[in-house]
Design an enzyme around this catalytic site. Structure first.
Site, short mmCIF file in Angstrom:
data_model
loop_
_atom_site.label_atom_id
_atom_site.label_comp_id
_atom_site.label_asym_id
_atom_site.label_seq_id
_atom_site.Cartn_x
_atom_site.Cartn_y
_atom_site.Cartn_z
N ARG A 20 5.04 -5.96 -13.48
CA ARG A 20 4.74 -5.86 -12.05
C ARG A 20 4.84 -7.24 -11.35
O ARG A 20 4.47 -8.25 -11.91
CB ARG A 20 3.34 -5.30 -11.87
CG ARG A 20 2.85 -5.33 -10.46
CD ARG A 20 1.69 -4.41 -10.26
NE ARG A 20 0.43 -4.96 -10.70
CZ ARG A 20 -0.73 -4.35 -10.50
NH1 ARG A 20 -0.76 -3.16 -9.93
NH2 ARG A 20 -1.86 -4.89 -10.91
N LYS A 28 -1.22 3.37 -7.57
CA LYS A 28 -2.00 3.80 -6.39
C LYS A 28 -1.79 2.86 -5.20
O LYS A 28 -1.79 3.32 -4.06
CB LYS A 28 -3.48 3.98 -6.72
CG LYS A 28 -4.15 2.73 -7.24
CD LYS A 28 -5.55 3.05 -7.72
CE LYS A 28 -6.31 1.77 -8.01
NZ LYS A 28 -5.63 0.84 -8.97
N ARG A 45 -9.11 -5.36 -18.00
CA ARG A 45 -9.26 -4.55 -16.77
C ARG A 45 -9.22 -3.06 -17.09
O ARG A 45 -9.94 -2.27 -16.47
CB ARG A 45 -8.13 -4.91 -15.79
CG ARG A 45 -8.39 -6.26 -15.12
CD ARG A 45 -7.13 -6.85 -14.51
NE ARG A 45 -6.57 -6.05 -13.46
CZ ARG A 45 -5.27 -5.98 -13.19
NH1 ARG A 45 -4.39 -6.68 -13.90
NH2 ARG A 45 -4.84 -5.24 -12.21
N ARG A 85 -15.12 1.34 -6.94
CA ARG A 85 -14.84 1.10 -8.35
C ARG A 85 -16.09 1.30 -9.21
O ARG A 85 -16.00 1.21 -10.43
CB ARG A 85 -14.35 -0.32 -8.53
CG ARG A 85 -12.83 -0.45 -8.69
CD ARG A 85 -12.52 -1.92 -8.79
NE ARG A 85 -11.30 -2.23 -9.44
CZ ARG A 85 -10.14 -2.50 -8.83
NH1 ARG A 85 -10.05 -2.39 -7.53
NH2 ARG A 85 -9.09 -2.87 -9.52
N ARG A 92 1.19 -11.46 -11.02
CA ARG A 92 -0.20 -11.69 -10.64
C ARG A 92 -0.91 -12.45 -11.74
O ARG A 92 -0.64 -12.23 -12.92
CB ARG A 92 -0.90 -10.34 -10.44
CG ARG A 92 -0.92 -9.88 -9.02
CD ARG A 92 -1.39 -8.47 -8.86
NE ARG A 92 -2.74 -8.20 -9.37
CZ ARG A 92 -3.42 -7.09 -9.09
NH1 ARG A 92 -2.88 -6.16 -8.32
NH2 ARG A 92 -4.62 -6.90 -9.59
P1 AMP Z 1 -6.61 -4.54 -7.68
O1 AMP Z 1 -5.56 -5.20 -6.85
O2 AMP Z 1 -7.16 -3.27 -7.05
O3 AMP Z 1 -6.17 -4.33 -9.11
O4 AMP Z 1 -7.85 -5.55 -7.73
C1 AMP Z 1 -7.71 -6.85 -8.30
C2 AMP Z 1 -9.07 -7.40 -8.68
O5 AMP Z 1 -9.88 -7.55 -7.50
C3 AMP Z 1 -9.89 -6.54 -9.62
O6 AMP Z 1 -9.53 -6.72 -10.99
C4 AMP Z 1 -11.30 -7.05 -9.32
O7 AMP Z 1 -11.52 -8.32 -9.90
C5 AMP Z 1 -11.25 -7.25 -7.81
N1 AMP Z 1 -11.63 -6.02 -7.07
C6 AMP Z 1 -10.83 -5.28 -6.24
N2 AMP Z 1 -11.50 -4.26 -5.73
C7 AMP Z 1 -12.75 -4.31 -6.22
C8 AMP Z 1 -13.93 -3.51 -6.08
N3 AMP Z 1 -13.92 -2.40 -5.32
N4 AMP Z 1 -15.03 -3.87 -6.77
C9 AMP Z 1 -15.06 -4.99 -7.53
N5 AMP Z 1 -14.00 -5.79 -7.73
C10 AMP Z 1 -12.84 -5.46 -7.08
#
Ligand code: AMP
Length: 227
Positions: free
Chosen positions: A129, A15, A171, A90, A160
Site C-alpha cells: 500500500r 475501507k 495492528r 475502534r 506509510r
Molecule cells: P488508519 O489510517 O485508520 O489505519 O489509522 C492509522 C492509525 O491512527 C491507527 O493505527 C491508530 O494508531 C490511529 N487511529 C486512527 N483512528 C483511531 C481511533 N478511532 N482510535 C484510536 N486510534 C486511532
C-alpha cells in the site's frame, strides 16, 4: 434523510478507499480518523505531537482524544446531511460515545458495514500500500493505484510508516482485541451489514452500495413507523 455510515474492517480491508469513493459519489462528508492524525503529525499540532509515537507503533490513540476529534467534526453543519466514518469507532467506548453524539444530532440511524478480508490477503495488501507523502491521501485503486502522483495535491506516493511488517501484525492483533468486539456491539441492529472485501474494488463497491442502500431503506421505514 441523512445517510450516516460507519465503514468497519481491519487495516488493509479497503475501507478507506471505499469510504472515499462512497462519500464522493453521494456528496457526504468523509471523516477518516487515521488521515486526521497523519495530517496532525505532519503539521506538528499538539494532537500530532502526542499521537506520532503511538501511530508509528501501531497502537491506539486514547479514546478521549479520538472522541473529541470526531464529536467536534460531527456536530458541524456540513455533517448534518450525513457522513462516512473511516477508522472510527475502534473501541466499544468510542462506539458508545458515537451513539451519544448521534442522539444529540437526532439525524437518522447509523448504518454499520463490516468489510471482511482474510488475514493473509490483508498482510499482502498492506506491504504494497502507498499513500501521498505530502497530504496522506491513499493511492486510489479506482485511479490506477500506486505509482501515480496524488490526485489531491500532486505529491509522491510512499509507504506509510506503520505499514512495515512488524507494525502491521501488531495492528491486526489490536484490531482483533479492541475493534472486533464492535461487531458484537452492532450486529443485532437491523442496519448492520457485512460485505466481502477480497474482491475487485469495483465489485466491493457494488456490494457495499447495495448493502448501504438496503439498510438505509430499512432505517427510513423504521422512522416512518414511529411518526
Ligand atoms: P488508519 O489510517 O485508520 O489505519 O489509522 C492509522 C492509525 O491512527 C491507527 O493505527 C491508530 O494508531 C490511529 N487511529 C486512527 N483512528 C483511531 C481511533 N478511532 N482510535 C484510536 N486510534 C486511532
Amino acid at each position: 434523510m441523512a445517510l450516516n455510515v460507519i465503514m468497519m474492517g481491519p487495516p488493509g480491508a479497503g475501507k478507506g478507499t471505499q469510504a472515499e469513493r462512497f462519500a464522493r459519489e453521494r456528496g457526504l462528508l468523509k471523516i477518516s480518523t487515521g488521515e486526521i492524525l497523519r495530517e496532525a503529525v505532519q503539521s506538528h499540532t499538539p494532537i500530532g505531537l502526542k499521537a506520532k509515537a503511538i501511530v508509528d507503533a501501531g497502537k491506539l490513540v486514547d479514546d478521549a482524544t479520538m472522541i473529541g476529534i470526531v464529536r467536534e467534526r460531527l456536530l458541524q453543519p456540513d455533517a448534518m446531511r450525513g457522513f462516512v466514518l473511516d477508522g472510527f469507532p475502534r473501541t466499544v467506548a468510542q462506539a458508545q460515545a458515537l451513539d451519544a453524539i448521534m442522539a444529540e444530532r437526532d439525524g437518522g440511524p447509523l448504518i454499520v458495514v463490516e468489510v471482511v478480508v482474510p488475514q493473509a490477503e490483508l498482510v499482502k495488501r498492506l506491504s504494497t500500500r502507498r499513500i501521498c507523502a505530502s497530504c496522506g491521501f491513499n493511492a486510489d485503486p479506482f485511479d490506477g493505484g500506486a505509482g501515480h502522483r496524488c490526485k489531491r495535491c500532486g505529491g509522491e506516493f510512499v509507504q506509510r510508516t506503520d505499514d512495515n511488517e512488524a507494525v502491521v501484525l501488531k495492528r491486526l492483533g489490536i484490531y482483533d482485541r479492541d475493534t472486533r468486539p464492535l461487531v458484537e456491539y452492532y450486529k443485532t441492529r437491523p442496519t448492520f451489514r457485512v460485505v466481502y472485501g477480497a474482491q475487485s474494488p469495483e465489485q466491493v463497491a457494488k456490494d457495499l452500495d447495495q448493502a448501504i442502500d438496503t439498510a438505509a431503506a430499512l432505517g427510513e421505514t423504521a422512522v416512518r413507523n414511529t411518526l
